[in-house]
Design an enzyme around this catalytic site. Structure first.
Site, PDB file in Angstrom:
ATOM      1  N   PHE A 153       0.999  -0.965  -0.024  1.00  0.00           N
ATOM      2  CA  PHE A 153       0.024   0.198   0.196  1.00  0.00           C
ATOM      3  C   PHE A 153       0.639   1.470   0.230  1.00  0.00           C
ATOM      4  O   PHE A 153       0.622   2.333  -0.667  1.00  0.00           O
ATOM      5  CB  PHE A 153      -0.874  -0.248   1.106  1.00  0.00           C
ATOM      6  CG  PHE A 153      -1.816   1.151   0.758  1.00  0.00           C
ATOM      7  CD1 PHE A 153      -2.926   1.533   0.066  1.00  0.00           C
ATOM      8  CD2 PHE A 153      -1.663   2.109   1.753  1.00  0.00           C
ATOM      9  CE1 PHE A 153      -3.919   2.324   0.397  1.00  0.00           C
ATOM     10  CE2 PHE A 153      -2.407   2.966   2.076  1.00  0.00           C
ATOM     11  CZ  PHE A 153      -3.711   3.414   1.295  1.00  0.00           C
ATOM     12  N   TYR A 154       1.970   1.378   1.114  1.00  0.00           N
ATOM     13  CA  TYR A 154       2.823   2.114   0.533  1.00  0.00           C
ATOM     14  C   TYR A 154       3.247   2.431  -0.836  1.00  0.00           C
ATOM     15  O   TYR A 154       2.574   3.556  -1.449  1.00  0.00           O
ATOM     16  CB  TYR A 154       4.515   2.144   1.455  1.00  0.00           C
ATOM     17  CG  TYR A 154       5.386   3.180   1.359  1.00  0.00           C
ATOM     18  CD1 TYR A 154       5.321   4.305   1.607  1.00  0.00           C
ATOM     19  CD2 TYR A 154       6.321   2.593   0.342  1.00  0.00           C
ATOM     20  CE1 TYR A 154       6.657   4.902   1.325  1.00  0.00           C
ATOM     21  CE2 TYR A 154       7.562   3.531   0.139  1.00  0.00           C
ATOM     22  CZ  TYR A 154       7.745   4.551   0.926  1.00  0.00           C
ATOM     23  OH  TYR A 154       8.867   5.220   0.141  1.00  0.00           O
TER      24      TYR A 154
END
Length: 333
Positions: A153-154
């Site tokens: 997700f980063y």
């Protein structure tokens, strides 16, 4: 350099080194940082104390996702150049706390873009990450490769900021450069980074976690080389004329640039440099691949060199001992 430069995340690892180099070059710098408690705030305060000793530096303790407070500081300072480094970092932390990445990386970057539009900023530079290359396996990674397969997700939030930036550059003609960092390390590093954790654990006689059974390779980039690259890129304002191999958009004053050494190092060799510098063998806890991670990275630095005449060159055999010298001096005093 006599310009006014706003640096978000100035008390962070990369922000501190970048702001330091800007000040050394004669810039007037406004640092913006909220001193979040993601890791030891005392380390951020120590970096900020060094910067604050210089008369050409001031810090604004505000969050970039607080548009009113951030906007007021921006309007008062009126920067010529903005270097946006503030972010919620960390691949593994994004699995446990994804909401913090939305606030810092998406909302915060939107505020930066909007303020750059309102104030007609001359050049906005912003941090992305090599993690956007995701599932790509064709190395070295080049800026023109597709980045539609993030594995964390980063990485997804950082890829989204690149797309957001391109849209603003197209709509409002704000010149923008997004740089993709490759495994940055060095003095004043973050405690959640491998080098910091490995050093601390080895000194304490505690085991270190080595993922994918050590079968990992990284393009390790020394932080001083990275900061030098960023400062040089401030003068490489995206315009109408591309250089060879450019990622310059055909419809906007926008480009992405890798900042990496262009040299792969085996993780086990990197650990070996730590052991040599400490004079102590690490206790290794070999584990499977961590969720969201990738087995290998390698940057093409050809575009960076074409734009600036410079590319990172410091090898881990020099950079790792420099970190350990700093670590021992900072934590044993």
């Amino acid at each position: 350099m006599t310009k006014r430069v706003l640096v978000t995340g100035s008390a962070g690892f990369i922000g501190f080194h970048t702001a330091s180099k800007l000040i050394q070059r004669g810039a007037t710098v406004l640092g913006v940082d909220n001193f979040s408690a993601y890791y030891d705030v005392a380390l951020k305060e120590a970096r900020n104390d060094i910067l604050s000793n210089h008369p050409n530096f001031r810090v604004a303790r505000v969050s970039i996702d607080d548009m009113e407070a951030f906007g007021a500081e921006w309007a008062e300072f009126q920067p010529d150049i903005v270097i946006h480094l503030a972010a919620q970092a960390g691949v593994r932390h994004s699995i446990d706390s994804p909401e913090s990445y939305v606030a810092a990386n998406l909302i915060g970057t939107f505020n930066v873009l909007e303020l750059a539009r309102r104030h007609k900023t001359g050049h906005l530079l912003a941090a992305s990450t090599s993690s956007v290359y995701g599932a790509n396996t064709d190395m070295p990674f080049t800026e023109t490769q597709r980045t539609a397969t993030p594995l964390s997700f980063y990485a997804a939030t950082k890829g989204a900021t690149e797309l957001m930036g391109h849209s603003y550059a197209h709509l409002f003609k704000t010149p923008m450069t997004f740089f993709r960092f490759f495994t940055v390390y060095g003095p004043w590093g973050r405690p959640d980074m491998a080098l910091f954790k490995f050093t601390k654990a080895t000194l304490a006689g505690e085991p270190i976690d080595v993922y994918n059974n050590g079968n990992m390779v990284r393009d390790f980039t020394y932080v001083e080389d990275l900061a030098e690259s960023i400062v040089r890129l401030t003068d490489a304002v995206p315009g109408d004329t591309p250089v060879e191999g450019d990622s310059l958009s055909p419809v906007a004053p926008f480009r992405v640039v890798n900042i990496g050494a262009g040299q792969q190092t085996q993780l086990m060799d990197y650990i070996g440099e730590i052991e040599r510098a400490l004079g102590k063998e690490a206790i290794k806890n070999f584990l499977p691949m961590q969720q969201g991670d990738v087995p290998a990275t390698e940057a093409s630095s050809a575009l960076l060199k074409a734009l600036t005449g410079y590319a990172p060159t410091t090898p881990p055999s020099a950079g790792v001992p420099a970190f350990i010298d700093w670590y021992l001096a900072h934590y044993r005093n």
